[in-house]
Design a protein around this motif. Sequence first.
Motif, mmCIF file in Angstrom:
data_model
loop_
_atom_site.group_PDB
_atom_site.id
_atom_site.type_symbol
_atom_site.label_atom_id
_atom_site.label_comp_id
_atom_site.label_asym_id
_atom_site.label_seq_id
_atom_site.Cartn_x
_atom_site.Cartn_y
_atom_site.Cartn_z
ATOM 1 N N UNK A 77 0.838 -1.203 0.000
ATOM 2 C CA UNK A 77 0.000 0.000 0.000
ATOM 3 C C UNK A 77 0.875 1.257 0.000
ATOM 4 N N UNK A 78 1.947 1.249 0.794
ATOM 5 C CA UNK A 78 2.864 2.398 0.805
ATOM 6 C C UNK A 78 3.374 2.674 -0.596
ATOM 7 N N UNK A 79 3.840 1.604 -1.259
ATOM 8 C CA UNK A 79 4.409 1.737 -2.596
ATOM 9 C C UNK A 79 3.396 2.330 -3.569
ATOM 10 N N UNK A 80 2.166 1.793 -3.539
ATOM 11 C CA UNK A 80 1.129 2.294 -4.440
ATOM 12 C C UNK A 80 0.803 3.744 -4.118
ATOM 13 N N UNK A 81 0.772 4.064 -2.833
ATOM 14 C CA UNK A 81 0.462 5.420 -2.396
ATOM 15 C C UNK A 81 1.520 6.413 -2.884
ATOM 16 N N UNK A 82 2.781 5.998 -2.759
ATOM 17 C CA UNK A 82 3.883 6.859 -3.179
ATOM 18 C C UNK A 82 3.828 7.087 -4.691
ATOM 19 N N UNK A 83 3.550 6.012 -5.466
ATOM 20 C CA UNK A 83 3.421 6.118 -6.919
ATOM 21 C C UNK A 83 2.307 7.106 -7.281
ATOM 22 N N UNK B 247 6.832 4.831 8.983
ATOM 23 C CA UNK B 247 6.991 5.812 7.913
ATOM 24 C C UNK B 247 8.376 6.410 7.915
ATOM 25 N N UNK B 248 8.870 6.756 9.090
ATOM 26 C CA UNK B 248 10.191 7.369 9.219
ATOM 27 C C UNK B 248 11.275 6.412 8.734
ATOM 28 N N UNK B 249 11.217 5.164 9.212
ATOM 29 C CA UNK B 249 12.244 4.174 8.846
ATOM 30 C C UNK B 249 12.137 3.832 7.361
ATOM 31 N N UNK B 250 10.894 3.662 6.862
ATOM 32 C CA UNK B 250 10.722 3.373 5.430
ATOM 33 C C UNK B 250 11.376 4.463 4.598
ATOM 34 N N UNK B 251 11.065 5.711 4.955
ATOM 35 C CA UNK B 251 11.573 6.855 4.201
ATOM 36 C C UNK B 251 13.093 6.862 4.189
ATOM 37 N N UNK C 224 0.109 5.973 4.098
ATOM 38 C CA UNK C 224 -0.143 7.401 3.910
ATOM 39 C C UNK C 224 0.986 8.222 4.522
ATOM 40 N N UNK C 225 1.340 7.902 5.782
ATOM 41 C CA UNK C 225 2.368 8.666 6.486
ATOM 42 C C UNK C 225 3.729 8.443 5.829
ATOM 43 N N UNK C 226 4.035 7.183 5.466
ATOM 44 C CA UNK C 226 5.307 6.893 4.781
ATOM 45 C C UNK C 226 5.435 7.748 3.532
ATOM 46 N N UNK C 227 4.368 7.737 2.728
ATOM 47 C CA UNK C 227 4.384 8.464 1.470
ATOM 48 C C UNK C 227 4.627 9.952 1.700
ATOM 49 N N UNK C 228 3.922 10.532 2.670
ATOM 50 C CA UNK C 228 4.084 11.955 2.961
ATOM 51 C C UNK C 228 5.490 12.233 3.464
ATOM 52 N N UNK C 229 5.991 11.325 4.291
ATOM 53 C CA UNK C 229 7.325 11.486 4.849
ATOM 54 C C UNK C 229 8.388 11.481 3.754
ATOM 55 N N UNK C 230 8.232 10.538 2.826
ATOM 56 C CA UNK C 230 9.192 10.409 1.731
ATOM 57 C C UNK C 230 9.162 11.662 0.857
ATOM 58 N N UNK D 189 4.265 16.595 8.193
ATOM 59 C CA UNK D 189 3.743 15.345 7.630
ATOM 60 C C UNK D 189 2.313 15.121 8.110
ATOM 61 N N UNK D 190 2.111 15.318 9.419
ATOM 62 C CA UNK D 190 0.770 15.105 9.977
ATOM 63 C C UNK D 190 -0.222 16.122 9.406
ATOM 64 N N UNK D 191 0.246 17.377 9.225
ATOM 65 C CA UNK D 191 -0.637 18.404 8.673
ATOM 66 C C UNK D 191 -1.020 18.053 7.238
ATOM 67 N N UNK D 192 -0.028 17.588 6.437
ATOM 68 C CA UNK D 192 -0.294 17.282 5.031
ATOM 69 C C UNK D 192 -1.182 16.064 4.847
ATOM 70 N N UNK D 193 -1.070 15.109 5.753
ATOM 71 C CA UNK D 193 -1.873 13.893 5.617
ATOM 72 C C UNK D 193 -3.180 13.996 6.400
ATOM 73 N N UNK D 194 -3.449 15.183 6.940
ATOM 74 C CA UNK D 194 -4.638 15.395 7.774
ATOM 75 C C UNK D 194 -5.901 14.827 7.134
ATOM 76 N N UNK D 195 -6.149 15.201 5.874
ATOM 77 C CA UNK D 195 -7.373 14.768 5.202
ATOM 78 C C UNK D 195 -7.454 13.252 5.083
ATOM 79 N N UNK D 196 -6.362 12.625 4.639
ATOM 80 C CA UNK D 196 -6.347 11.175 4.488
ATOM 81 C C UNK D 196 -6.540 10.493 5.846
ATOM 82 N N UNK D 197 -5.872 11.022 6.871
ATOM 83 C CA UNK D 197 -5.989 10.435 8.211
ATOM 84 C C UNK D 197 -7.431 10.551 8.695
#
Lengths: 265, 265, 265, 265
Positions: free
Chosen positions: B237-243, D235-239, C236-242, C148-156
């Motif tokens: 899911x992370x991967x798809x989300x990032x894409x 998320x942090x570690x993944x990133x 969601x959080x991983x993606x925003x973090x990246x 990150x938390x602010x940007x993913x607010x809606x998804x969360x």
Amino acid sequence: MIKQKVTLLFDDEKGNLKGDKLVEYFISWLIIINMVAIVLESYPEINTAYAYYFNILEVFSIIIFTLEYFIRVWIADIIHPNLKPAKARLKYITSFMGLVDLISILPFFLPYIVKIDLRILRTLRLFRLLRLLKLKRYFKSLSIIKSVLVKTKNEILVTIFLVFILLVLASTLMYNIEKTAQPEAFQNIGQAMWWAVATLTTVGYGDIYPITGIGKILSAFIALLGIGIVALPTGIISSAYIEEVRKLRVKTEQCNCPHCGKEIE
Amino acid sequence: MIKQKVTLLFDDEKGNLKGDKLVEYFISWLIIINMVAIVLESYPEINTAYAYYFNILEVFSIIIFTLEYFIRVWIADIIHPNLKPAKARLKYITSFMGLVDLISILPFFLPYIVKIDLRILRTLRLFRLLRLLKLKRYFKSLSIIKSVLVKTKNEILVTIFLVFILLVLASTLMYNIEKTAQPEAFQNIGQAMWWAVATLTTVGYGDIYPITGIGKILSAFIALLGIGIVALPTGIISSAYIEEVRKLRVKTEQCNCPHCGKEIE
Amino acid sequence: MIKQKVTLLFDDEKGNLKGDKLVEYFISWLIIINMVAIVLESYPEINTAYAYYFNILEVFSIIIFTLEYFIRVWIADIIHPNLKPAKARLKYITSFMGLVDLISILPFFLPYIVKIDLRILRTLRLFRLLRLLKLKRYFKSLSIIKSVLVKTKNEILVTIFLVFILLVLASTLMYNIEKTAQPEAFQNIGQAMWWAVATLTTVGYGDIYPITGIGKILSAFIALLGIGIVALPTGIISSAYIEEVRKLRVKTEQCNCPHCGKEIE
Amino acid sequence: MIKQKVTLLFDDEKGNLKGDKLVEYFISWLIIINMVAIVLESYPEINTAYAYYFNILEVFSIIIFTLEYFIRVWIADIIHPNLKPAKARLKYITSFMGLVDLISILPFFLPYIVKIDLRILRTLRLFRLLRLLKLKRYFKSLSIIKSVLVKTKNEILVTIFLVFILLVLASTLMYNIEKTAQPEAFQNIGQAMWWAVATLTTVGYGDIYPITGIGKILSAFIALLGIGIVALPTGIISSAYIEEVRKLRVKTEQCNCPHCGKEIE
């Protein structure tokens, strides 16, 4: 001629006509029905009431699976045309799927050869479930997951290794901390390791937990580390997955400028 | 003319004036109030004390939701102008939201038509909760989540498939290991599967767990695999989300061809 | 002149000389000591033995925190030089940290003004913990997490919304399934919701769980969904973090060709 | 001459001939056997039956580990040729691995010097497990994991800090909520913190949980926050992991300047 046609029916790679899948679908469904039967047989009331039908299914399945096995041995030389027939057959017999195929029919014939525990026999039959993995439908997704697991093998092994050291350290410490307060629950380090696994994986059955103050602090520490233990492999797998998807994307996206037609990296 | 105005009030896509949202807000809040009422009604003391008000709310809601349903059937030909009126209406009636709308009012009228269990009726009313998904406010975020889930469908299905095989294998093994030590807890493979789910998902209620040494080792193994079972879909899911986020970014960022300098979409 | 120097000591942004941090460190440690005292006071034996010292700490802390509050009100016009003194002071008083500062000293003075429950007073004092977030040391990391938390607010929020609908649906269903088998455990939907949360979050205390077959199947389904519920926000959080880390990288990495000196995108 | 050859056998960095690894493999296996022995010794029946063999293993291991320690002190000047011999030796003795090596043999000799609790001694011997981390085989993977953990140190610390504040706040609130209903379970905030950890990490042993309505709502809230607490470090570690892999990729991939065409590092 017949041999060639049979090969197409059984070859997972080449036989991609709709009719060729029939054998695959039939065997797949037979495996699933066998699996359901194993679960249902464990209910005593169902087993006694429908024993007759379970027996029919058993004999029928064994006939099919035995036939399938000998056909696969027979056609092995066509599947591997560049090998000598004997070598090709040996290759199938010693391959992973060949061994699985054999193990899943052997339990039926073994009692006629050697004396063996019946319960073990029934469990062996479950090995046939592994063949479900051969199902074609989700093949592409499975191959990505497989290559991700293969690529992260080293990191996953290191993580397992770290987890194992952590488990031994935590359980030895906890055993020494709790054995005077709960001599029955924490009888030995093996018992403490059962606690350590339940805590680190956050399962927490509740059959064993520390009651002393120091024990609770150690337990809290291990439980919080458990979050990291989840985060580490997740990060590793996510990263490998993203790389894999990126590679697929780069390969497919041949990208040319719509104005001048030149390729863009 | 009236029909056009009514359509604007009910059309989720076109009616984006502030007044057009009034109907949406009113129905959304009515759904939420209905949901709260269902929960409160389950408390016997509240149910007996306020039965009168619950009844009023019930009748009022049904009137509104029935009206809404017939209006939506009525205006279907304006929503889908390129279809014949009859076809447009049938399209709404057989659509997912149309069926949800119908199922959520039917329970009230069914007892007048056929005899039916009241408890089932009350549960059916909960289907109206699904309509909350139509709320516009977080529409954009929801559509990303949706497209991520749609794109990872195959991988998620493969994971579920692997989890299912793992559950059957683990519970059959555990049933054979523990049935002599705990004949009551591990009566059949179904019971063992309840243990397997509780362990693999790391819920661990503590009502069923192995007590033999081998059983505990298997349980520890399954619990540790449970971590991988969390890591795999998370990675997917992370991967798809990032894409997905990357694609959105690429679309917004202006991009010029390095050869001719013209803008590329 | 004194006012300017005091401002430097209390201003988090401008005062970056080593001496300027002294006040910050002193107050931070006082907050931590207060927190430890609150925990220790809950032990009856410790509370009776050291009541005298807890009282001294209490009075001392209140004097410091009250002084700090009035100083911050006093220097507000220097912190916000472009506002009128009265407006600047009001801005601090009505700001989040200003309110926290006030709430954390009020409990001491309130009993002299109005009659109030002592236990609530003690809890209010905990609000001072929030000030720990002002610690500078890890400021950069915290600001990334925050954005990150602010940007993913809606998804969360959408995820929380979906979880909430799932909880209501699952608990209403489970209540109807289990209430005849376990009338005491599943008294109402509220109780069933307690089960639903424990299962979906995989906490699984073991005080409430289904015992009927259908109930167990629903529970297994919810527990497996729980894994997805973990995977979604993690993705969601991983993606925003990246994305956030990528942006920081792009900003810092001003990239020139080492041969021709031209900038590379 | 002999000293040089011995150095090659013990040096982890330079000695990469197959024979040079023999000492490493031998000591690694001895450590693993010692670890297994510690676990087995905790079983009273095994300990009494094989006490003689455990003693032999103990004396043998101590001789080897003591020898290893003195050899490492002896060859320290060759490992660090740019330091004076005395300084080089002190560097090894005060290094992390040097201290681990010392701590793992000291427990055997300590009773001849000072009086000490035997159980503590046995636990100290476990420190030798840490040397397993020196195993070369998975060195590359381990170094990536290490650099990921080092890079995310600040974010992880901030997360731990937030978790700690959350735990204190939740347990203080829960203590005040539940202490009248369950005075024994929630005796003090320490006990409540045990509950808070079990809930936030989703371990949920089931030995302590709220029974009041408000307590259950708070518990549900904390359990749901627990999901976020898993998502954040993941998320942090993944990133960080993805960034690390990207850097490795960029390094390997050949890269030319689009302006002058020359290769860039």
